[in-house]
Design an enzyme around this catalytic site. Structure first.
Site, PDB file in Angstrom:
ATOM      1  CD  GLU A   1      -2.894  -1.156   2.387  1.00  0.00           C
ATOM      2  OE1 GLU A   1      -2.766  -0.249   3.246  1.00  0.00           O
ATOM      3  OE2 GLU A   1      -3.760  -2.040   2.468  1.00  0.00           O
TER       4      GLU A   1
ATOM      5  CG  HIS B   1      -6.171   0.016   4.764  1.00  0.00           C
ATOM      6  ND1 HIS B   1      -4.934  -0.530   4.927  1.00  0.00           N
ATOM      7  CD2 HIS B   1      -6.861  -0.322   5.902  1.00  0.00           C
ATOM      8  CE1 HIS B   1      -4.868  -1.161   6.087  1.00  0.00           C
ATOM      9  NE2 HIS B   1      -6.019  -1.045   6.699  1.00  0.00           N
TER      10      HIS B   1
END
Length: 530
Positions: free
Chosen positions: A259, A279
């Site tokens: 990420e 997320h």
């Protein structure tokens, strides 16, 4: 003390730290070198998933005592290095539970009824009902991998949608599955029977790569896969291939192995049977305030040297156990402190005996508090709840726990025995009214004192004028006596005097006191813990 906040957290937590006297700096978007350059001046660090606390960062963190993760996952923190340095790592496992649960439910509904795709089509000027025909959840089977805080809540909500719930979790007992109304199955059975599969596990050695190409192949045709837990649990590239082939009918993914998920590593680009979010599982206003306040409270507890129920590099303590043992922590540490002052030689063994309610609960953390109190006065290195047991082990101090029903006098009590090659000393402590720490016995002497400040322990022959002689010498030296209590030996013969004094007693005064006829021994103990 100084605390660095290196990621976006609600200012509620930052304000709480500042209100309690901590100096807080907020420095976002620090890379590894940037963190290394500044971390040496901080006692505490608060992060989220974007900050990577590596071994090099921890090596540079010469003052660091605690790392607080505003969230659940700690895979961005080198736990091994932190633990080796005695740095407490705390997280906030409950603050965003509801947010993650609700996001999972939203993702399930999104891939079931094609909500994002239908929205985009309509926004593009189309009116297409046929393409976005969905299915119903009723009578479908959802397989839940990880039936803990979040997984159990998912089960409850999906049962309300009349889904059949099956689950896999090697750490949850069968009785808990029955309470939840979730059928307990093995992983292969879950893959074969589930119409929906949702993951709610931490990232550990066992769960990393838990679902890959082989596991996806075992799933039934038309399965739908949801991951709102940890990105590295699922092989997203294998999942993308299965989505393209049609073996997996749909997927909803909120977390990713790397990420942020950029265009060059996103395998789902252009696919219309997948819903992905950046997320967002914990991204509610309430959850962000909750994790910020909770991590601030955990960091403050750690910086005060107190045990933290959410510390991830200590043995986990369930809330019901923590509520029982929490009032005893201060008493246990002070008893350890007393024990090391009483020891006449290097310690060989520390034994802790629990009676009453403590004998029926988990006491390892309380024993750790005794070690912390015993080791801190004699070592240069800082000893805390993370490293106390390991420090004792490296110094060849054996640790022993005993649980018994009663010591014959107090229903609920703790006895600490310290053994050396010269003998043994024992201390018995209790809590009056569940809050007030008291020492009620030292060796064979019955006493009753609060272990605070400077305490002069004087075993002596039971004869007249002992109190007068000691009081006179202390008074002439302008040493204020805060309290005095005489305890008799449990059998017969000698007494012990416990004298609380306001200040330290100089060596020349201690020599005069020891010269009094009838004095058997004398120890000045600084009972305050740090």
């Amino acid at each position: 003390m100084k605390i660095l906040v290196s990621d976006d957290v609600s200012m509620k937590g930052v304000d709480l730290l500042r209100e309690n006297g901590y100096e807080v700096d907020v420095k976002k978007n620090l890379d590894e070198q940037g963190l290394i350059d500044c971390i040496g001046e901080y006692d505490g660090l608060i992060t989220r998933s974007m900050t990577h606390v590596t071994e090099k960062v921890i090596e540079a963190a010469t003052k660091l005592k605690v790392i607080g993760r505003a969230g659940v996952g700690v895979d961005s923190i080198d736990l091994k290095s932190a633990t080796a340095r005695g740095i407490v790592v705390v997280n906030t496992p409950t603050s965003n539970t509801l947010a993650a649960t609700e996001h999972t439910c939203a993702m399930i509904m999104a891939i079931t009824r094609h909500i994002p795709q239908a929205h985009n089509s309509l926004m593009a000027g189309n009116w297409d009902r046929k393409t976005f025909t969905g299915i119903q959840l009723q009578n479908k089977t959802i397989g839940i991998i990880g039936v803990g805080r979040i997984g159990s809540r998912i089960a409850k909500r999906m049962q309300a949608m009349e889904m059949k719930t099956i689950g896999y979790d090697p750490y949850i007992p069968e009785e808990r599955f029955k309470q939840l109304g979730v059928e307990q199955v093995d992983l292969d059975t879950l893959f074969k029977r589930s119409d929906y599969i949702t993951m709610h596990t931490p990232l550990t050695k066992e769960t990393r790569g838990l679902i890959g190409k082989e596991e996806i192949a075992k799933m039934k045709d038309g399965v739908r896969v949801i991951n709102v837990s940890r990105g590295a649990v699922l092989d997203i590239y294998a999942l993308a291939e299965a989505l393209k082939s049609g073996h997996v009918a749909g997927a909803a993914i909120d977390v990713f192995p790397t990420e942020p998920l950029t265009k060059d590593i996103n395998p789902f680009l252009g696919m219309d049977n997948v819903v992905i979010t950046p997320h967002l599982g914990a991204s509610t206003v309430e959850a962000q305030i909750g994790v910020s306040v909770d991590v601030a409270e955990g960091v403050m507890e750690a910086l005060k040297g107190e045990p933290v129920a959410t510390a991830v590099n200590m043995a986990p303590v369930p809330p019901n156990v923590y509520n029982v043992i929490h009032p005893y922590f201060d008493l246990m540490e002070r008893m350890g402190n007393l024990a090391v002052y009483l020891a006449d030689a290097p310690m060989k063994e520390i034994e802790v005996e629990y009676t009453g309610e403590l004998a029926d609960t988990e006491t390892r953390l309380l024993t750790t508090a005794v070690l912390k109190g015993a080791l801190n006065p004699i070592l240069q290195e800082s000893v805390n709840y993370v490293n106390a047991a390991e420090v004792a082990k490296t110094r060849h101090i054996a640790i022993k726990e005993i649980n018994s029903q009663s010591n014959g006098y107090f229903v609920n009590s703790v006895t600490v025995r310290v053994r050396t090659n010269k003998g043994e000393h024992a201390i018995v402590g209790v809590l009056f009214n569940g809050t007030e720490a008291k020492i009620v016995q030292i060796d064979e002497y019955r006493v009753d004192f609060t272990p605070e400040g400077y305490l002069l322990l004087v075993p002596h022959v039971d004869q007249p004028n002992m109190i007068g002689q000691i009081s006179t010498i202390l008074g002439q030296a302008h040493i204020n006596i805060m309290g005095m209590q005489v305890g008799r030996m449990t059998k017969s013969g000698n007494n012990i005097m416990a004298i609380a004094v306001q200040d330290d007693i100089p060596n020349d005064i201690m020599v005069k006191l020891r010269s009094i006829n009838g004095i058997l021994d004398m120890k000045l103990i600084h009972c305050d813990i740090h």
